[in-house]
Design a protein around this motif. Structure first.
Motif, PDB file in Angstrom:
ATOM      1  N   CYS A  70      77.352 114.962 123.887  1.00 28.14           N
ATOM      2  CA  CYS A  70      76.274 113.818 123.692  1.00 28.14           C
ATOM      3  C   CYS A  70      74.943 114.534 124.109  1.00 28.14           C
ATOM      4  O   CYS A  70      74.833 115.214 125.171  1.00 28.14           O
ATOM      5  N   ILE A  72      72.025 113.422 124.631  1.00 28.55           N
ATOM      6  CA  ILE A  72      71.052 113.009 125.668  1.00 28.55           C
ATOM      7  C   ILE A  72      71.350 113.497 127.000  1.00 28.55           C
ATOM      8  O   ILE A  72      70.657 113.818 127.721  1.00 28.55           O
ATOM      9  N   CYS A  73      72.738 113.318 127.531  1.00 29.40           N
ATOM     10  CA  CYS A  73      72.993 113.526 129.015  1.00 29.40           C
ATOM     11  C   CYS A  73      73.735 115.093 128.892  1.00 29.40           C
ATOM     12  O   CYS A  73      73.717 115.522 130.221  1.00 29.40           O
ATOM     13  N   HIS A  91      79.865 104.493 126.588  1.00 29.40           N
ATOM     14  CA  HIS A  91      79.203 105.600 127.109  1.00 29.40           C
ATOM     15  C   HIS A  91      77.571 105.259 127.354  1.00 29.40           C
ATOM     16  O   HIS A  91      76.835 105.521 128.147  1.00 29.40           O
ATOM     17  N   CYS A  95      74.294 106.125 129.866  1.00 30.57           N
ATOM     18  CA  CYS A  95      73.892 107.030 129.358  1.00 30.57           C
ATOM     19  C   CYS A  95      72.476 106.477 128.595  1.00 30.57           C
ATOM     20  O   CYS A  95      72.817 105.334 127.829  1.00 30.57           O
TER      21      CYS A  95
HETATM   22 ZN    ZN Z   1      75.258 110.668 127.066  1.00 25.16          ZN
END
Ligand code: ZN
Ligand code: ZN
Ligand code: ZN
Length: 742
Positions: A70, A72-73, A91, A95
């Protein structure tokens, strides 16, 4: 004795010390990984330790290896775009992770000495380390005996790390004594050793064994398969505790201790606990086996000991905090995206854990590959630790190891040892860990008699870890430097430093969360570590214990030596600063330095660890040793008796003799280890089996067991010398048996 793996010599030979350390450390690790570690292919690592796809599908969690994180995280990863989409709705609930703490307190006018307050840990808050560094010391081809004493808490991790780091070309006969003073540590170390030994004996998949041990070390609760293994496979190993199997009792004083040998071809294990510990372990074992599945949530230790979240947010990335929060909630050592198996049994005692991580080298965990989710530090740690455990087993299966586990409290060693002072076991390495920071005099009083003299082994080393030398505020000079550091929080220092950690804009110079980054950077880049630390260690007001030598009253023991020990100017086993990742003052700081700074700030412990090495150059008479012990005030340990030390000495020197198995762990004259069937020679006397033999129990007056000759395994001993010693030993054994039958 110099070789490619001597980080310390390069590190400390010149004044630009710090700059070279990072690269030498990295070189060394690469080398370790390529040449010395047992082979584990990348594919195997990915399959066994790598991250699983986090998507929940109808059968549970997708079992494919994860490759797409992922973005983003960076906390979870998926096998395919399809799985990622499938998991998106779930998710999205977690997130992106929150960027702000739930609450924030007002900035204070008082500026703390250290930006990060290290919280307690369950095991030990400094990294596992190679305490042998054979290639740079005894040599990459060394095959002799090495006696090792690990006393600084969680010694087992140093053992695993050191064995994995052994060059493939060496095959030393390792006799390792681990001493754990705290009951919970002792208990979990015992369980781990029994699991490892059993796994090796029944040739279990080493990955499964590693999974079990990791749960015993770190998980708040165990899944049922851990409990099943302990109940079924280890049942026979608990018999010494349940009374179904006879144990040996030593009564050197009023404090009887019990000893039991677990036989094994590859990993013989001898345990020796004092009676109260033996009884407590028995209780733990019973509670472990009898416990019912529970559904209690984790609460107690986290809330009581955890760092306030607003502090965590001040120094960690949001993803890192999310990982921390999840770990606090579950207490399970799992990858962030892994759905937990039902974990139903409390890890005794009482599921106690603290935030881990700091027990293993930070850069090795953070750089662990292949691992798709970059920010998942707990997941990486599990993978890393399991891989270490697997490598350890592979090595032990090939080469064998003898381990003794005791609860002798070295920190309590103050006593009066006339009888066994002259004859004591000597160690080629002693890891005293943080005991020095607890009580320097006690540390030296305890270990000086135990360290092998440099004439016998020039590489014999007492290894001590200190944080105090970096964090201290005791000396006037340290106070001054720290005050100056605090002023720099709000003022420019240098373009280089200010660009990666800008001064804090503040009208009232109050300490807010924004100060943490700058403060940390100042400590790391602006403070002169060696000078700061040396000033502390050479302060005679703190480190002059020479009250019996009039001429040495104004110098520190780091300059004068003490109790026959001499401080090594240059380390030969460890780099001086274990976790120094960055150059120091005066260097142009790079983007990499900024990254390292951020990584380090988000670690669980952030204080530099300095390793001090000592060698034994002289002997100290018992009378003098006793006088020092008598005159030096030990505020907390004063009341403890010498029995612990007595016990340790007795245990380490004499137990195998006691068990009628004196031949078992001895070297053959060819230099190899009979017991582990590593040498092909015919040996005349087969090892006596302890089961057939009546144990020799000394009477109370008989303290001959403490007086035995301990020179039988001098590392440098030649064949003639050895056989002579063997004869001597046999004679003593007979005497002992007689004594036992009285
Ligand atoms: Zn994420
Ligand atoms: Zn998948
Ligand atoms: Zn042989």
């Amino acid at each position: 004795m110099t070789g490619p793996r001597v980080p310390s010599v390069e590190e400390e030979g010149e004044s630009s010390a710090g700059a070279t350390v990072g690269s030498t450390q990295r070189d060394r690790e690469e080398e370790t990984a390529q040449e010395h570690a047992p082979e584990i292919s990348i594919e195997e690592r990915r399959a066994k330790f790598g991250l699983r796809c986090a998507a929940q599908i109808s059968e549970g969690q997708c079992s494919n290896p994860a490759v797409i994180p992922c973005q983003i995280c960076q906390l979870v990863a998926y096998c395919t775009e399809e799985c990622m989409k499938r998991d998106a709705e779930y998710h999205s609930r977690e997130c992106p992770p929150p960027t702000e703490p739930p609450s924030r307190s007002e900035p204070t006018s008082e500026i703390p000495d250290d930006p990060v307050k290290d919280m307690g840990v369950f095991w030990a808050n400094y990294a596992a380390t190679d305490i042998l560094n054979l290639a740079a010391n005894e040599g990459a081809e060394y095959n002799g005996l090495l006696r090792v004493l690990l006393t600084g808490t969680f010694g087992l991790r140093h053992l695993i790390y050191s064995v994995v780091a052994l060059p493939e070309t060496t095959s030393p006969l390792l006799h390792v004594t681990i001493s754990e003073m705290e009951l919970p540590h002792l208990y979990r170390t015992l369980l781990s050793l029994l699991i490892l030994r059993k796994g090796i004996e029944i040739n279990m998949d080493p990955y499964e064994v590693a999974d079990l041990v990791t749960h015993v070390w770190y998980s708040y609760k165990w899944p049922s398969h851990v409990m099943d293994f302990i109940k079924n496979q280890l049942a026979a190993d608990f018999q010494p505790f349940t009374g179904e199997e006879e144990v040996y009792v030593l009564s050197p004083g009023e404090d009887p201790c019990r000893i039991y040998p677990y036989d094994s071809d590859k990993m013989p294990l001898v345990i020796g606990f004092s009676l109260p510990y033996w009884e407590a372990i028995t209780t733990y074992l019973k509670e472990t086996i009898d416990q019912q599945p529970i559904h209690r949530d984790r609460e107690q230790d986290v809330n009581a000991y955890g760092e306030p979240l607003e502090n965590a947010f001040a120094r960690m990335s949001p993803s890192r905090v999310a990982g921390l929060v999840k770990w606090r909630q579950t207490g399970l050592m799992l990858a962030y995206g892994d759905s937990a198996l039902p974990h139903v049994y409390l890890n005794p005692p009482d599921g106690f854990t603290h935030e881990p991580l700091s027990e293993w080298p930070m850069n090795e965990i953070l750089d662990y590959t292949p691992y798709a989710a970059e920010a998942d530090v707990y997941g990486k740690m599990v993978a890393y630790v399991r891989e270490m455990l697997v490598k350890f087993q592979l090595r032990v299966k090939k080469k064998g190891i003898l381990i003794k586990l005791s609860n002798a409290g070295t920190v309590k060693m103050t006593g009066q040892f006339k009888d066994c002072f002259v004859q004591y076991p000597k160690f080629d390495r002693i890891e005293a860990g943080h005991l020095f920071d607890i009580s320097p005099p006690l540390c030296f009083l305890s270990f000086s008699p135990l360290l092998r003299h440099q004439d016998e082994n020039p590489f014999a080393t007492l290894l001590i870890m200190t944080r105090e030398s970096f964090t201290n505020s005791e000396t006037p000079r340290a106070k001054e430097l720290k005050a100056a550091e605090k002023n720099k929080l709000f003022q420019p220092v240098s373009q280089s430093l200010d660009s990666i950690a800008p001064p804090v804009q503040s009208t009232d110079n109050k300490y807010s969360a924004a100060c943490v980054h700058r403060h940390f950077a100042l400590q790391v880049f602006d403070r002169e570590w060696d000078m700061f630390s040396d000033r502390y260690l050479t302060d005679p007001l703190i480190f002059n214990f020479n009250m019996l030598e009039a001429e040495d009253l104004h110098r520190s023991i780091f300059q004068t030596g003490w109790l026959g020990l001499e401080f090594k100017k240059k380390n030969t086993v460890k780099p001086r600063w274990q976790n120094r990742l960055m150059p120091r003052t005066g260097k142009i700081l790079t983007e990499e330095d900024a990254t390292n700074l951020r990584r380090w700030m988000s670690w669980s412990t952030t204080k530099p660890e300095r390793w001090l090495e000592w060698k034994k150059i002289g002997d100290v008479s018992w009378a003098k040793w006793y006088m020092y012990g008598y005159y030096i005030p030990f505020p907390h340990w004063r009341d403890y008796s010498a029995r612990d030390l007595e016990f340790l000495y007795g245990f380490v020197t004499e137990q195998s003799e006691f068990l009628g198995a004196e031949n078992e762990y001895e070297n053959c004259d060819c230099g190899d280890w009979k017991r582990l069937n590593r040498c092909e020679h015919e040996h005349k006397q087969g090892p006596a089996t302890s089961a057939e033999q009546e144990p020799a129990v000394p009477s109370e007056e008989d303290d001959s067991w403490m007086k035995m000759d301990s020179g039988e395994d001098s590392a440098a001993g030649g064949a003639t010398e050895k056989s002579k010693q063997k004869k001597k030993k046999k004679k003593k054994k007979k005497q002992k048996k007689r004594a036992g039958k009285k």
